[in-house]
Design an enzyme around this catalytic site. Structure first.
Site, PDB file in Angstrom:
ATOM      1  N   ASP A   1     -21.462  52.489 101.419  1.00 24.14           N
ATOM      2  CA  ASP A   1     -21.915  52.245 100.046  1.00 24.14           C
ATOM      3  C   ASP A   1     -21.822  50.775  99.644  1.00 24.14           C
ATOM      4  O   ASP A   1     -21.277  50.434  98.588  1.00 24.14           O
ATOM      5  CB  ASP A   1     -21.092  53.080  99.061  1.00 24.14           C
ATOM      6  CG  ASP A   1     -21.000  54.538  99.443  1.00 24.14           C
ATOM      7  OD1 ASP A   1     -21.956  55.045 100.044  1.00 24.14           O
ATOM      8  OD2 ASP A   1     -19.972  55.174  99.135  1.00 24.14           O
TER       9      ASP A   1
ATOM     10  N   GLU B   1     -29.365  59.272  94.220  1.00 24.11           N
ATOM     11  CA  GLU B   1     -28.072  58.636  93.964  1.00 24.11           C
ATOM     12  C   GLU B   1     -28.197  57.128  94.184  1.00 24.11           C
ATOM     13  O   GLU B   1     -29.265  56.606  94.471  1.00 24.11           O
ATOM     14  CB  GLU B   1     -27.009  59.226  94.898  1.00 24.11           C
ATOM     15  CG  GLU B   1     -27.357  59.069  96.372  1.00 24.11           C
ATOM     16  CD  GLU B   1     -26.334  59.705  97.300  1.00 24.11           C
ATOM     17  OE1 GLU B   1     -25.163  59.820  96.910  1.00 24.11           O
ATOM     18  OE2 GLU B   1     -26.711  60.073  98.419  1.00 24.11           O
TER      19      GLU B   1
END
Length: 495
Positions: A14, A180
């Protein structure tokens, strides 16, 4: 530029990046590990140094009781009005938090909480100074837990965390599951919303939309997804969750997560999700293009830790920080850990670890267990771990997966003893072995030769089997008594 890929190897998912002048700062997720939220720094996009961690105090995060896979998810790092901001979801803890620092390599604030229901928050400012938090609308509690509402947005006061407007729905991607990792960018006169969709597994991808306003409405790019490895033979899979930036030379790039699966059918990613980078460019009609991610691993390297000074920021613990466990004073030049009666299956083991950075590696630890029991371990989570342990005059090699323990024990040479843990590709037969690698557990004998006690299939310590969102972390631990460690040596390559 020819850039290494992975850009930052090992458990570093991420990624989010910001450039200020000629300095780049990059942050990644840490889940149940502390200290939380590493900050990496570079001036050339090639050499990266782990300069700090955001969360180094108990009051900053609520990770101490976070279940596996929860904890610290998906940061966004940005710079605005002379201040660095990092916004992140602290699941099972404080919720969505905004931390600030004048120097990202220094101390970060205790953070303020933003009341929202969702994950993967982004932070962007318009020309009037309004701060927008754009996030993935995943319901985390209550009767609707697990429901996904798409990409949502609120206006906030970043100094207090106060929500200034009701939430609005922006976009839900182009049909892939689980939209997302939203990031909002203002490029020239257009606002771009980049998201991941397809799930963080093999269907992962990046898509983009644009609008004249940060509030939308957003129009999908006709070429979505801009990048994905699904259905391909690319050595880097699961590419997605990207962050766009312009480099000092004017070129555009996207950092993103990806995996390096190995085995005959490329089914197992030993190191979990890592940080990769790929060039991007703007087309004549104002859309973004992103190149497929190319594998370009760094040359072999190694390092040693002799515990002659404080532990660096790269060392981590499980739901506890290393400084809460490590005694570097009572025996100068040694790291002493005091066991609490539990081993690597503990929810909070007495363990000081480091991210594994290579698919092929050897780790050695010099251990004095004359007053306790402890050893050297590689961990994916409390259910999946392999270790070699010494104490009570014996050396024990152990492989643990749910419902199964493989263990052997032999008399130990005189203490201190050098324990050895290595990872290597499986011996190929026919079309090749299905697993990612084999882990060997053993020790260095008095003749200087390694005694291998167990060689175990390591596919179980992988992203696909363990199911954890992290990666392999190796380190030293104590079960009982005082166990002292004189040195750790790490050598790795990408064979």
């Amino acid at each position: 530029m020819t850039l290494p890929n992975p850009l930052i190897p090992g458990f570093n998912p991420d990624p989010s990046i910001v450039r200020v002048g000629e300095d780049y700062y990059l942050a990644t997720s840490t889940f149940e590990y502390l200290p939380g939220l590493p900050i990496y720094h570079s001036r050339d996009l090639v050499t990266w140094t782990h300069v700090a961690n955001v969360a180094v105090r108990d009051e900053q995060l609520g990770v101490v009781n976070a279940p596996t896979n929860l904890g610290v998810w998906a940061p966004t790092i940005r710079f605005h009005d002379g201040l660095f901001h990092l916004i992140v979801t602290d699941t099972a803890g404080r919720g969505t938090c905004i931390f600030t620092a004048t120097d990202p390599a220094g101390d970060w604030s205790d953070g303020v909480v933003v009341e929202l229901e969702g994950i993967d928050p982004d932070l962007a400012w318009d020309e009037h100074g309004n701060a927008y938090v754009t996030y993935s609308g995943l319901v985390l509690s209550g009767p609707d837990i697990g429901t996904h509402r798409g990409i949502e947005q609120i206006l906030v006061d970043v100094a207090t965390g106060q929500v200034l407007e009701p939430k609005r729905s922006l976009w839900s991607g182009d049909g892939g599951m689980f939209p997302e990792a939203p990031h909002l960018y203002h490029v020239e006169d257009t606002w771009y919303l980049m998201v991941a969709e397809g799930g963080t597994e093999r269907g992962h991808s990046i898509s983009i939309a644009r609008s004249d306003s940060p509030r939308g409405p957003f129009t999908s790019c006709p070429s979505n997804p801009l990048v994905t490895a699904r259905g391909t033979a690319r050595p880097v899979q699961c590419t997605g969750h990207g962050d766009l930036f312009q480099a000092h030379d004017g070129e555009w790039y996207v950092v993103m997560l990806g995996t390096r699966p190995r085995g005959m059918v490329r089914s197992f990613s030993a190191l979990g999700r890592e940080t990769f980078i790929s060039p991007a460019r703007w087309t004549a009609d104002g859309w973004l293009e992103i190149d497929p991610v190319e594998l370009n691993p760094r040359a072999s390297f190694g390092w040693s830790e002799d515990f002659d000074g404080p532990l660096g920021p790269e060392w981590v613990g499980v739901r506890r920080r290393p400084d809460q466990l490590a005694d570097l004073d009572s025996r100068p030049g040694w790291l002493t850990l005091t066991g609490e009666g539990e081993g690597m299956a503990a929810f909070r083991p007495v363990f000081v670890g480091h991210r594994q950075q290579h698919q092929t590696c050897e780790i050695r630890a010099v251990v004095d267990a004359s007053e306790g029991v402890g050893g050297l371990a590689v961990r994916y989570d409390e259910d999946f771990h392999y270790e070699v342990e010494v104490g009570g005059g014996r050396v024990t090699a152990r492989a643990v997966v749910p419902g199964f323990v493989r263990e052997s024990s032999v008399p130990a040479p005189e203490t201190p003893i050098t324990l050895v843990l290595s990872s290597a590709p499986p011996r190929s037969e026919g079309m090749g072995h299905v697993s990612s690698d084999m882990v060997s557990l053993g020790f260095l004998g008095t003749d200087g030769e390694i005694t291998v006690m167990e060689e175990v299939d390591a596919r179980y310590l992988s992203n696909e089997v363990a199911g954890s969102f992290t990666g392999r972390v190796f380190g030293v631990y104590a079960v009982s008594g005082a166990v002292a460690f004189d040195r750790i040596d790490y050598r790795g390559d990408n064979s």
